[in-house]
Motif scaffolding. Structure first.
Motif, PDB file in Angstrom:
ATOM      1  N   ILE A  18       0.835  -1.204   0.000  1.00  0.00           N
ATOM      2  CA  ILE A  18       0.000   0.000   0.000  1.00  0.00           C
ATOM      3  C   ILE A  18       0.871   1.256   0.000  1.00  0.00           C
ATOM      4  CG2 ILE A  18      -1.611   1.352   1.415  1.00  0.00           C
ATOM      5  CD1 ILE A  18      -2.890  -1.383   2.202  1.00  0.00           C
ATOM      6  N   ILE A  19       1.906   1.257   0.824  1.00  0.00           N
ATOM      7  CA  ILE A  19       2.821   2.403   0.862  1.00  0.00           C
ATOM      8  C   ILE A  19       3.533   2.550  -0.473  1.00  0.00           C
ATOM      9  CG2 ILE A  19       4.917   3.324   1.936  1.00  0.00           C
ATOM     10  CD1 ILE A  19       3.948   2.041   4.566  1.00  0.00           C
ATOM     11  N   LEU A  20       3.966   1.427  -1.068  1.00  0.00           N
ATOM     12  CA  LEU A  20       4.640   1.468  -2.368  1.00  0.00           C
ATOM     13  C   LEU A  20       3.710   2.033  -3.440  1.00  0.00           C
ATOM     14  CD1 LEU A  20       7.118   0.779  -4.095  1.00  0.00           C
ATOM     15  CD2 LEU A  20       6.120  -1.487  -4.440  1.00  0.00           C
ATOM     16  N   LEU A  21       2.466   1.605  -3.451  1.00  0.00           N
ATOM     17  CA  LEU A  21       1.507   2.127  -4.439  1.00  0.00           C
ATOM     18  C   LEU A  21       1.235   3.610  -4.211  1.00  0.00           C
ATOM     19  CD1 LEU A  21      -0.998  -0.832  -4.778  1.00  0.00           C
ATOM     20  CD2 LEU A  21       0.668  -0.035  -6.467  1.00  0.00           C
ATOM     21  N   TYR A  22       1.169   4.032  -2.960  1.00  0.00           N
ATOM     22  CA  TYR A  22       0.978   5.462  -2.677  1.00  0.00           C
ATOM     23  C   TYR A  22       2.146   6.269  -3.247  1.00  0.00           C
ATOM     24  CZ  TYR A  22       1.039   9.857  -0.170  1.00  0.00           C
ATOM     25  OH  TYR A  22       1.108  11.190   0.140  1.00  0.00           O
ATOM     26  N   PHE A  23       3.369   5.808  -2.981  1.00  0.00           N
ATOM     27  CA  PHE A  23       4.536   6.505  -3.523  1.00  0.00           C
ATOM     28  C   PHE A  23       4.572   6.443  -5.044  1.00  0.00           C
ATOM     29  CE2 PHE A  23       7.021   5.831   0.668  1.00  0.00           C
ATOM     30  CZ  PHE A  23       6.571   7.044   1.155  1.00  0.00           C
ATOM     31  N   ARG A  24       4.092   5.341  -5.625  1.00  0.00           N
ATOM     32  CA  ARG A  24       4.044   5.202  -7.084  1.00  0.00           C
ATOM     33  C   ARG A  24       3.125   6.262  -7.673  1.00  0.00           C
ATOM     34  NH1 ARG A  24       2.707   5.559 -11.803  1.00  0.00           N
ATOM     35  NH2 ARG A  24       2.450   3.872 -13.254  1.00  0.00           N
ATOM     36  N   ALA A  26       2.234   9.111  -6.190  1.00  0.00           N
ATOM     37  CA  ALA A  26       2.777  10.437  -5.888  1.00  0.00           C
ATOM     38  C   ALA A  26       3.965  10.780  -6.779  1.00  0.00           C
ATOM     39  CB  ALA A  26       3.192  10.505  -4.419  1.00  0.00           C
ATOM     40  N   GLU A  27       4.820   9.794  -7.071  1.00  0.00           N
ATOM     41  CA  GLU A  27       6.033  10.050  -7.852  1.00  0.00           C
ATOM     42  C   GLU A  27       5.826   9.862  -9.350  1.00  0.00           C
ATOM     43  OE1 GLU A  27       9.014  11.197  -6.743  1.00  0.00           O
ATOM     44  OE2 GLU A  27       8.046  11.393  -4.798  1.00  0.00           O
ATOM     45  N   GLY A  28       4.842   9.070  -9.748  1.00  0.00           N
ATOM     46  CA  GLY A  28       4.569   8.860 -11.160  1.00  0.00           C
ATOM     47  C   GLY A  28       5.317   7.690 -11.779  1.00  0.00           C
ATOM     48  N   SER A  29       6.177   7.026 -11.027  1.00  0.00           N
ATOM     49  CA  SER A  29       6.880   5.853 -11.544  1.00  0.00           C
ATOM     50  C   SER A  29       7.315   4.970 -10.375  1.00  0.00           C
ATOM     51  CB  SER A  29       8.107   6.263 -12.351  1.00  0.00           C
ATOM     52  OG  SER A  29       9.109   6.799 -11.505  1.00  0.00           O
ATOM     53  N   PHE A  30       7.569   3.715 -10.699  1.00  0.00           N
ATOM     54  CA  PHE A  30       8.050   2.820  -9.653  1.00  0.00           C
ATOM     55  C   PHE A  30       9.490   3.130  -9.280  1.00  0.00           C
ATOM     56  CE2 PHE A  30       4.461   0.022 -10.846  1.00  0.00           C
ATOM     57  CZ  PHE A  30       3.942  -0.158  -9.580  1.00  0.00           C
ATOM     58  N   MET A  37      10.841   5.002  -1.045  1.00  0.00           N
ATOM     59  CA  MET A  37      10.789   3.900  -0.071  1.00  0.00           C
ATOM     60  C   MET A  37      12.155   3.708   0.577  1.00  0.00           C
ATOM     61  SD  MET A  37       7.781   2.499   0.294  1.00  0.00           S
ATOM     62  CE  MET A  37       8.076   0.863   0.912  1.00  0.00           C
ATOM     63  N   ASP A  38      13.226   3.811  -0.224  1.00  0.00           N
ATOM     64  CA  ASP A  38      14.578   3.678   0.333  1.00  0.00           C
ATOM     65  C   ASP A  38      14.841   4.760   1.375  1.00  0.00           C
ATOM     66  OD1 ASP A  38      15.107   1.476  -1.219  1.00  0.00           O
ATOM     67  OD2 ASP A  38      16.240   2.582  -2.745  1.00  0.00           O
ATOM     68  N   GLU A  39      14.455   5.993   1.074  1.00  0.00           N
ATOM     69  CA  GLU A  39      14.636   7.092   2.022  1.00  0.00           C
ATOM     70  C   GLU A  39      13.803   6.850   3.285  1.00  0.00           C
ATOM     71  OE1 GLU A  39      13.591  10.701   0.024  1.00  0.00           O
ATOM     72  OE2 GLU A  39      15.136  10.441  -1.509  1.00  0.00           O
ATOM     73  N   PHE A  40      12.560   6.437   3.083  1.00  0.00           N
ATOM     74  CA  PHE A  40      11.642   6.195   4.199  1.00  0.00           C
ATOM     75  C   PHE A  40      12.160   5.083   5.101  1.00  0.00           C
ATOM     76  CE2 PHE A  40       7.783   3.940   5.748  1.00  0.00           C
ATOM     77  CZ  PHE A  40       7.250   4.952   6.523  1.00  0.00           C
ATOM     78  N   LEU A  41      12.560   3.966   4.504  1.00  0.00           N
ATOM     79  CA  LEU A  41      13.046   2.835   5.296  1.00  0.00           C
ATOM     80  C   LEU A  41      14.409   3.121   5.897  1.00  0.00           C
ATOM     81  CD1 LEU A  41      11.897  -0.110   3.013  1.00  0.00           C
ATOM     82  CD2 LEU A  41      10.870   0.656   5.148  1.00  0.00           C
ATOM     83  N   GLY A  42      15.248   3.906   5.210  1.00  0.00           N
ATOM     84  CA  GLY A  42      16.551   4.284   5.763  1.00  0.00           C
ATOM     85  C   GLY A  42      16.392   5.138   7.007  1.00  0.00           C
TER      86      GLY A  42
END
Length: 69
Positions: A18-24, A26-30, A37-42
């Motif tokens: 769900i978080i990945l799809l939200y970022f997808r 918002a950002e327009g690409s995977f 996601m890398d920044e968030f998890l880091g």
């Protein structure tokens, strides 16, 4: 216990997707979503590491105080 563990794994995977799809969206690409996601998890890993170090330090201090008896 097996059903609980399986359910927990499915729940974590669903939240991650769900978080990945939200970022997808918002950002327009995977690719952009992956970077976010890398920044968030880091950041989460850094905060967890800091909290763990604090707990270890406090436990060490508490155990050192018990040696005085």
């Amino acid at each position: 216990m097996g059903k609980f563990l399986s359910g927990l794994i499915v729940l974590i995977a669903a939240i991650f997707l769900i978080i990945l799809l939200y970022f997808r969206i918002a950002e327009g690409s995977f690719e952009g979503a992956g970077e976010r996601m890398d920044e968030f998890l880091g950041a989460a890993a850094e905060e967890t590491g800091e909290a763990t170090r604090n707990i270890v330090n406090e436990a060490d201090e508490a155990l050192e105080g018990d040696d005085e008896y």
